[in-house]
Design a protein around this motif. Structure first.
Motif, PDB file in Angstrom:
ATOM      1  N   TYR A   1     -18.441   4.967  -3.948  1.00  0.00           N
ATOM      2  CA  TYR A   1     -18.081   3.970  -4.690  1.00  0.00           C
ATOM      3  C   TYR A   1     -17.578   4.094  -5.969  1.00  0.00           C
ATOM      4  CZ  TYR A   1     -21.490   1.332  -1.882  1.00  0.00           C
ATOM      5  OH  TYR A   1     -22.079   0.821  -0.796  1.00  0.00           O
ATOM      6  N   VAL A   2     -17.620   5.531  -6.434  1.00  0.00           N
ATOM      7  CA  VAL A   2     -16.939   6.213  -7.654  1.00  0.00           C
ATOM      8  C   VAL A   2     -15.661   6.369  -7.478  1.00  0.00           C
ATOM      9  CG1 VAL A   2     -16.846   8.000  -9.305  1.00  0.00           C
ATOM     10  CG2 VAL A   2     -19.146   7.409  -8.034  1.00  0.00           C
ATOM     11  N   LEU A   3     -15.361   6.759  -6.213  1.00  0.00           N
ATOM     12  CA  LEU A   3     -13.705   6.728  -5.635  1.00  0.00           C
ATOM     13  C   LEU A   3     -13.131   5.412  -5.678  1.00  0.00           C
ATOM     14  CD1 LEU A   3     -11.407   8.495  -4.462  1.00  0.00           C
ATOM     15  CD2 LEU A   3     -12.722   8.168  -2.224  1.00  0.00           C
ATOM     16  N   ALA A   4     -13.909   4.457  -5.086  1.00  0.00           N
ATOM     17  CA  ALA A   4     -13.584   2.979  -5.003  1.00  0.00           C
ATOM     18  C   ALA A   4     -13.128   2.247  -6.200  1.00  0.00           C
ATOM     19  CB  ALA A   4     -14.437   2.133  -4.122  1.00  0.00           C
TER      20      ALA A   4
ATOM     21  N   ASN B   1     -20.537  13.724   3.448  1.00  0.00           N
ATOM     22  CA  ASN B   1     -20.020  12.511   2.718  1.00  0.00           C
ATOM     23  C   ASN B   1     -19.159  12.977   1.501  1.00  0.00           C
ATOM     24  OD1 ASN B   1     -20.100  10.718   0.491  1.00  0.00           O
ATOM     25  ND2 ASN B   1     -22.085   9.788   0.975  1.00  0.00           N
ATOM     26  N   LEU B   2     -19.798  14.099   0.915  1.00  0.00           N
ATOM     27  CA  LEU B   2     -18.853  14.469  -0.083  1.00  0.00           C
ATOM     28  C   LEU B   2     -17.557  15.048   0.130  1.00  0.00           C
ATOM     29  CD1 LEU B   2     -21.753  16.921  -1.637  1.00  0.00           C
ATOM     30  CD2 LEU B   2     -20.619  14.974  -2.641  1.00  0.00           C
TER      31      LEU B   2
ATOM     32  N   ARG C   1     -11.594  14.980   0.163  1.00  0.00           N
ATOM     33  CA  ARG C   1     -10.319  14.807   0.892  1.00  0.00           C
ATOM     34  C   ARG C   1      -9.389  13.640   0.390  1.00  0.00           C
ATOM     35  NH1 ARG C   1     -12.754  15.789   5.247  1.00  0.00           N
ATOM     36  NH2 ARG C   1     -13.071  13.848   5.957  1.00  0.00           N
ATOM     37  N   GLU C   2     -10.143  12.493   0.547  1.00  0.00           N
ATOM     38  CA  GLU C   2      -9.275  11.007   0.163  1.00  0.00           C
ATOM     39  C   GLU C   2      -8.750  11.283  -1.403  1.00  0.00           C
ATOM     40  OE1 GLU C   2      -9.700   6.342  -0.559  1.00  0.00           O
ATOM     41  OE2 GLU C   2     -11.294   7.456   0.568  1.00  0.00           O
ATOM     42  N   ALA C   3      -9.849  11.940  -2.502  1.00  0.00           N
ATOM     43  CA  ALA C   3      -9.369  12.028  -3.746  1.00  0.00           C
ATOM     44  C   ALA C   3      -7.994  13.038  -3.865  1.00  0.00           C
ATOM     45  CB  ALA C   3     -10.557  12.671  -4.466  1.00  0.00           C
ATOM     46  N   LYS C   4      -8.119  14.088  -3.200  1.00  0.00           N
ATOM     47  CA  LYS C   4      -6.959  15.121  -3.211  1.00  0.00           C
ATOM     48  C   LYS C   4      -5.664  14.501  -2.584  1.00  0.00           C
ATOM     49  CE  LYS C   4      -9.360  19.419  -3.559  1.00  0.00           C
ATOM     50  NZ  LYS C   4      -9.521  20.837  -3.095  1.00  0.00           N
ATOM     51  N   GLN C   5      -5.792  13.490  -1.623  1.00  0.00           N
ATOM     52  CA  GLN C   5      -4.311  12.933  -1.016  1.00  0.00           C
ATOM     53  C   GLN C   5      -4.161  11.846  -2.200  1.00  0.00           C
ATOM     54  OE1 GLN C   5      -6.292  10.959   2.292  1.00  0.00           O
ATOM     55  NE2 GLN C   5      -6.144  12.944   3.640  1.00  0.00           N
TER      56      GLN C   5
END
Length: 202
Positions: free
Chosen positions: A61-64, A94-95, A100-104
């Motif tokens: 949710y933080v990422l979203a 989960n982490l 992974r998505e954040a780095k992308q």
């Protein structure tokens, strides 16, 4: 839908051409927002996307929240987007997927194990090996400071020399730049704070 110009985030005290934006999505509702408010200046604008009344604080949710913000605003290349959350009770799987998505997406990570209070403790002392839970670290802050209220920080306690101490202690605990999060009690918040300090002192 066209994106909103980043200058809408800046007010009259900022240099609208050169001010750097730090967008920080956090797991917490109040503590991080108060703390990062320490770094506001004419040179930088810190925009904290805290967890709201819906209490959706899990890393995804933080990422979203950060994704939605990036879609909404037309940002400069040197503006920085950061994720600040805790290892706490989340699983490694989960982490890992969130990291992974954040780095992308070229987001930066400042993760604490187990919680943000580790970073606050490091302003005042080295970590006590007996402290392993969030409850321990909050109790440690009460012992160090006489009292601790996560929704009402006494910001006067976190001056620049203490912040420099926290950076040095956190770095010493986990100097490896490739780790997504500290494998033992510690915090990577120093990675964000170092850049904030550099931007302030340019």
């Amino acid at each position: 839908m066209s994106r909103i110009n980043r200058t809408k985030l800046l007010d009259r005290q900022h240099d609208r051409r050169d001010a750097k934006l730090f967008i920080i999505a956090t797991e917490g509702e109040a503590t991080e927002k108060q703390y990062f408010g320490l770094f506001q200046s004419t040179k930088i604008k810190v925009e904290v996307l805290a967890t709201g009344d819906d209490h959706k604080s899990a890393p995804q949710y933080v990422l979203a929240r950060l994704n939605d913000f990036k879609e909404m605003y037309d940002l400069n290349d040197d503006d920085m987007l950061w994720l600040v959350f805790d290892v706490d009770r989340w699983t490694s799987q989960n982490l890992s997927s969130v990291c992974r998505e954040a780095k992308q997406k070229n987001y930066y990570l400042a993760i604490s194990n187990p919680c943000f209070e580790v970073w606050l403790c490091l302003h005042f002392s080295d970590l006590n090996p007996q402290d392993t839970s969030c409850k321990n670290f909050k109790a440690r802050l009460r012992m160090l400071l006489g009292s601790y209220n996560s929704s009402k920080l006494d910001l006067s306690l976190y001056d620049e020399p203490k912040i420099a101490d926290a950076v040095a202690r956190a770095k010493q605990l986990h100097p490896t730049a490739t780790q997504n999060w500290p494998p033992t009690p510690g915090t990577h918040v120093y990675r964000l704070v170092e850049i904030l300090l550099q931007s302030l002192n340019k």
